[in-house]
Design an enzyme around this catalytic site. Structure first.
Site, PDB file in Angstrom:
ATOM      1  N   GLY A   1       0.826  -1.193   0.000  1.00 46.20           N
ATOM      2  CA  GLY A   1       0.000   0.000   0.000  1.00 46.20           C
ATOM      3  C   GLY A   1       0.860   1.242   0.000  1.00 46.20           C
ATOM      4  O   GLY A   1       2.025   1.204   0.405  1.00 46.20           O
TER       5      GLY A   1
ATOM      6  N   GLN B   1       2.966   9.912   1.084  1.00 44.59           N
ATOM      7  CA  GLN B   1       4.272   9.247   1.115  1.00 44.59           C
ATOM      8  C   GLN B   1       5.141   9.602  -0.089  1.00 44.59           C
ATOM      9  O   GLN B   1       6.341   9.344  -0.082  1.00 44.59           O
ATOM     10  CB  GLN B   1       4.102   7.719   1.191  1.00 44.59           C
ATOM     11  CG  GLN B   1       3.530   7.254   2.526  1.00 44.59           C
ATOM     12  CD  GLN B   1       3.396   5.745   2.558  1.00 44.59           C
ATOM     13  OE1 GLN B   1       2.419   5.195   2.070  1.00 44.59           O
ATOM     14  NE2 GLN B   1       4.386   5.068   3.116  1.00 44.59           N
TER      15      GLN B   1
ATOM     16  N   CYS C   1       6.180  -0.100   7.165  1.00 45.31           N
ATOM     17  CA  CYS C   1       5.784   1.050   6.359  1.00 45.31           C
ATOM     18  C   CYS C   1       6.943   1.425   5.447  1.00 45.31           C
ATOM     19  O   CYS C   1       8.089   1.467   5.898  1.00 45.31           O
ATOM     20  CB  CYS C   1       5.429   2.222   7.282  1.00 45.31           C
ATOM     21  SG  CYS C   1       4.936   3.716   6.410  1.00 45.31           S
ATOM     22  N   LEU C   2       6.639   1.703   4.184  1.00 51.61           N
ATOM     23  CA  LEU C   2       7.689   2.096   3.245  1.00 51.61           C
ATOM     24  C   LEU C   2       8.374   3.393   3.678  1.00 51.61           C
ATOM     25  O   LEU C   2       9.495   3.653   3.275  1.00 51.61           O
ATOM     26  CB  LEU C   2       7.104   2.255   1.835  1.00 51.61           C
ATOM     27  CG  LEU C   2       6.586   0.964   1.186  1.00 51.61           C
ATOM     28  CD1 LEU C   2       5.908   1.270  -0.143  1.00 51.61           C
ATOM     29  CD2 LEU C   2       7.715  -0.040   0.988  1.00 51.61           C
TER      30      LEU C   2
ATOM     31  N   HIS D   1      -4.050   1.305   7.934  1.00 51.22           N
ATOM     32  CA  HIS D   1      -2.719   1.917   7.899  1.00 51.22           C
ATOM     33  C   HIS D   1      -2.670   3.076   6.899  1.00 51.22           C
ATOM     34  O   HIS D   1      -2.220   4.179   7.218  1.00 51.22           O
ATOM     35  CB  HIS D   1      -1.708   0.816   7.532  1.00 51.22           C
ATOM     36  CG  HIS D   1      -0.293   1.286   7.394  1.00 51.22           C
ATOM     37  ND1 HIS D   1       0.700   0.912   8.264  1.00 51.22           N
ATOM     38  CD2 HIS D   1       0.300   2.092   6.475  1.00 51.22           C
ATOM     39  CE1 HIS D   1       1.846   1.482   7.896  1.00 51.22           C
ATOM     40  NE2 HIS D   1       1.627   2.189   6.808  1.00 51.22           N
ATOM     41  N   GLU D   2      -3.162   2.818   5.682  1.00 54.10           N
ATOM     42  CA  GLU D   2      -3.079   3.847   4.635  1.00 54.10           C
ATOM     43  C   GLU D   2      -3.965   5.044   4.956  1.00 54.10           C
ATOM     44  O   GLU D   2      -3.587   6.190   4.723  1.00 54.10           O
ATOM     45  CB  GLU D   2      -3.457   3.273   3.270  1.00 54.10           C
ATOM     46  CG  GLU D   2      -2.564   2.160   2.752  1.00 54.10           C
ATOM     47  CD  GLU D   2      -1.084   2.468   2.831  1.00 54.10           C
ATOM     48  OE1 GLU D   2      -0.694   3.644   2.730  1.00 54.10           O
ATOM     49  OE2 GLU D   2      -0.311   1.518   3.028  1.00 54.10           O
TER      50      GLU D   2
ATOM     51  N   HIS E   1      -2.340   7.482   7.151  1.00 54.74           N
ATOM     52  CA  HIS E   1      -1.389   8.378   6.477  1.00 54.74           C
ATOM     53  C   HIS E   1      -2.092   9.658   6.033  1.00 54.74           C
ATOM     54  O   HIS E   1      -1.509  10.742   6.089  1.00 54.74           O
ATOM     55  CB  HIS E   1      -0.803   7.695   5.234  1.00 54.74           C
ATOM     56  CG  HIS E   1       0.391   6.834   5.495  1.00 54.74           C
ATOM     57  ND1 HIS E   1       1.577   7.329   5.991  1.00 54.74           N
ATOM     58  CD2 HIS E   1       0.594   5.510   5.307  1.00 54.74           C
ATOM     59  CE1 HIS E   1       2.460   6.343   6.088  1.00 54.74           C
ATOM     60  NE2 HIS E   1       1.892   5.218   5.693  1.00 54.74           N
TER      61      HIS E   1
HETATM   62 ZN    ZN Z   1       2.837   3.427   5.671  1.00 55.15          ZN
END
Ligand code: ZN
Length: 163
Positions: free
Chosen positions: A46, A51, A89-90, A131-132, A135
């Site tokens: 995701g 991000q 998380c990226l 999670h997304e 963000h």
């Molecule tokens: Zn993330």
């Protein structure tokens, strides 16, 4: 197609609230394409627009690697149950932590044609949606971690997924 630079923890843009998308434009379309390319390139499940430094309420999610969900202006309308497990998380590379999330989530969002649809998910998909969407509010999972953030390289199994 273009890979965008993924912003990392400490970058202020990740703490900002994203704004609603009012209409589909060529620029928004390009952003979505780039978000998909960037997520797949990074082996993530995701990615939220913030991000890649864009404060728009857009996330892409693909927990199967086959069929991405594009979620514009998403909101969770129902959730149920509980799951506790590793999350990554990226934007927090190399780290993982234990987070408790609902085990079931139902959300509504607009697709790339600005048509409303519902998405239902359990387990990893439910976790990714939660999670997304956080963000988009300017929050990272590290704020929710139970115990310590760990290094992925210290774990024995390799089943971590980054969002
Ligand atoms: Zn993330």
């Amino acid at each position: 197609m273009a890979i965008r630079n993924i912003r990392e923890i400490g970058d202020e843009v990740l703490t900002k609230k994203c704004k609603e998308v009012k209409e589909m434009t060529p620029r928004v379309k390009e952003l979505i394409e780039d978000m998909l390319d960037t997520m797949y390139e990074a082996n993530g499940v995701g990615l939220a627009a913030s991000q890649v430094g864009i404060l728009k309420r857009i996330v892409v999610i693909d927990v199967t690697g086959e069929d991405p969900y594009i979620m514009i202006n998403p909101r969770i309308i129902q959730s149920d149950g509980e799951q506790t497990g590793h999350e990554g998380c990226l934007s927090v590379p190399g780290k993982t932590g234990i987070v408790t999330r609902p085990n079931y989530v139902k959300a509504v969002a607009l697709n790339e044609n600005m048509e409303e649809y519902e998405i239902e998910g359990t387990e990893l998909l439910a976790r990714a949606i939660c999670h997304e969407l956080e963000h988009l509010e300017g929050h990272l999972y590290v704020e929710r971690v139970e115990g310590e953030l760990m290094n992925v390289s210290d774990l024995e199994d390799g089943e971590e997924e980054d969002e």
